[in-house]
Design an enzyme around this catalytic site. Structure first.
Site: not given
Length: 390
Positions: A195, A197-200
């Protein structure tokens, strides 16, 4: 004595807002030609060229066979079903995002909430897991809160001893390592979220990883409506396929992701150094041997020592353009959806959930931004100490 200037009237320390997330995506020219080809050919979904290539690269990167999904939630639901979870009880931490117990309910099982071990690693407590096992228990579903890896080894031994499935909601921990090895093959199956919002991030997306070939074959079929042989379905499935555009973004993200992880870890170490000098704060830490990707940096606030409670600190930081979140508050066992479990005794979970703030960590975070976050917290405490007593 002159009264202290109200914090709200001061010029914000951060000129530009530091939001809880700042997604970083590749430039369109890096994948535009491939995307235009996909549009021209109409091959934009149904496991087309770039999705297949993305799966291959992810499997190579993680060192475990991997299948991608349209989002992490669908991936987690499919993982549970493919592991045979359609009823019974699944032990899960209450200190997690609501998606975790929701997935358990959606496949027909019942979440049984267990406590976390402490207020810094915030991992599922293996001893409490063992205490909550009954004849109805079918699985343990751990959670890598903030990207901090769970105690996989202890939980796997418990699951094996009681003949349970051991699964992991690793939604935030893509890129986290244990003793240098990327997590992904540390359980019967693990899922990650991609998603925004994630780092990846691939905008939306996720994946399921497993060394269990039979389980992964079920995941693959369920992802495509349950189809195995042409139009025939061996069991009910759903539509969990990733779009080509998300796969193209993911392929570009992989090229620079190790540097992004290094930047996040450096940012956390810089903030931790500054925060460690401020009384009343317990800063999240990783367990021995772990190299965490740090989706956020959790900090537990002791109101009596710090001078402000968690909510007041969050409000004070907003006046300085530093935007935090209260993850994970309320804990899942106290949500309306799970009212039947509100009498569960989870003292560590409740203490952490109602006193924690999540600080922003970015793939491209600068030293100046790290220092601004620390300065805003230090300033909020100083202002609280200087306010006249009623």
């Amino acid at each position: 004595m002159t009264a202290a200037v109200p914090l709200e009237s001061l010029t914000p320390l951060a000129r530009s807002p530091l939001h809880i997330v700042r997604p970083s995506f590749p430039r369109t020219e890096q994948f535009l030609a491939a995307f235009e080809t996909a549009l021209e050919t109409g091959q934009v979904t149904n496991n087309s060229r770039w999705v297949v290539e993305f799966e291959r690269r992810l499997s190579e990167y993680l060192g475990v066979p991997t299948l991608v999904f349209c989002n992490g939630q669908i991936g987690m639901m499919t993982m549970l079903r493919a592991a045979g979870i359609t009823g019974g009880e699944v032990i899960v931490p209450s200190f997690t995002f609501s998606a975790t117990p929701h997935a358990i309910k959606w496949v027909g099982a019942e979440p049984v909430f267990a406590d976390i071990l402490d207020d810094q690693t915030m991992r599922l407590d293996p001893d409490d897991v063992e205490r909550r096992i009954t004849e109805r228990t079918v699985a343990v579903l751990a959670v890598d809160a903030y990207g901090i890896p769970s105690d996989y080894a202890s939980l796997a031994r418990i699951a094996e001893r009681h003949k349970l499935k051991f699964l992991v909601d690793s939604a935030p921990s893509f890129g986290t390592r244990i003793n240098g090895q990327l997590v992904g093959g540390c359980a019967d199956a693990q899922m990650f979220s991609f998603h925004a919002t994630k780092a990846f991030a691939t905008m939306e997306g996720g994946c399921v990883c497993s060394h269990d070939a039979d389980l992964l074959a079920r995941v693959k079929a369920m992802r495509n409506f349950g189809q195995v042989d042409g139009a025939d379905c061996h069991e009910p499935g759903l539509n969990g396929k990733m779009l080509e555009i998300a796969a193209l973004i993911g392929l570009e993200q992989l090229k620079t992701f190790e540097q992004a992880i290094a930047t996040r870890r450096q940012a956390v170490e810089r903030m931790r150094t500054g925060l460690s000098k401020i009384p009343g704060l317990r800063v999240g830490r990783e367990p021995a041997g772990a190299q965490t990707n740090w989706l956020y940096l959790p900090v537990v606030v002791d109101a009596s020592e710090f001078g402000l409670d968690r909510d007041a600190l969050a409000s004070a930081l907003e006046t300085h353009n530093v935007f935090v979140r209260k993850y994970y508050s309320p804990p899942c066992h106290q949500m309306t959806a799970y009212t039947t479990q509100r009498d569960v005794n989870l003292p560590v979970t409740e203490r952490v959930a109602y006193n924690v703030i999540a600080l922003p960590v970015y793939n491209d975070m600068t030293d100046e931004e790290c220092d601004l976050v620390v300065s805003a917290i230090r300033y909020a405490r100083r202002q609280a100490q200087n306010r006249p007593k009623p």
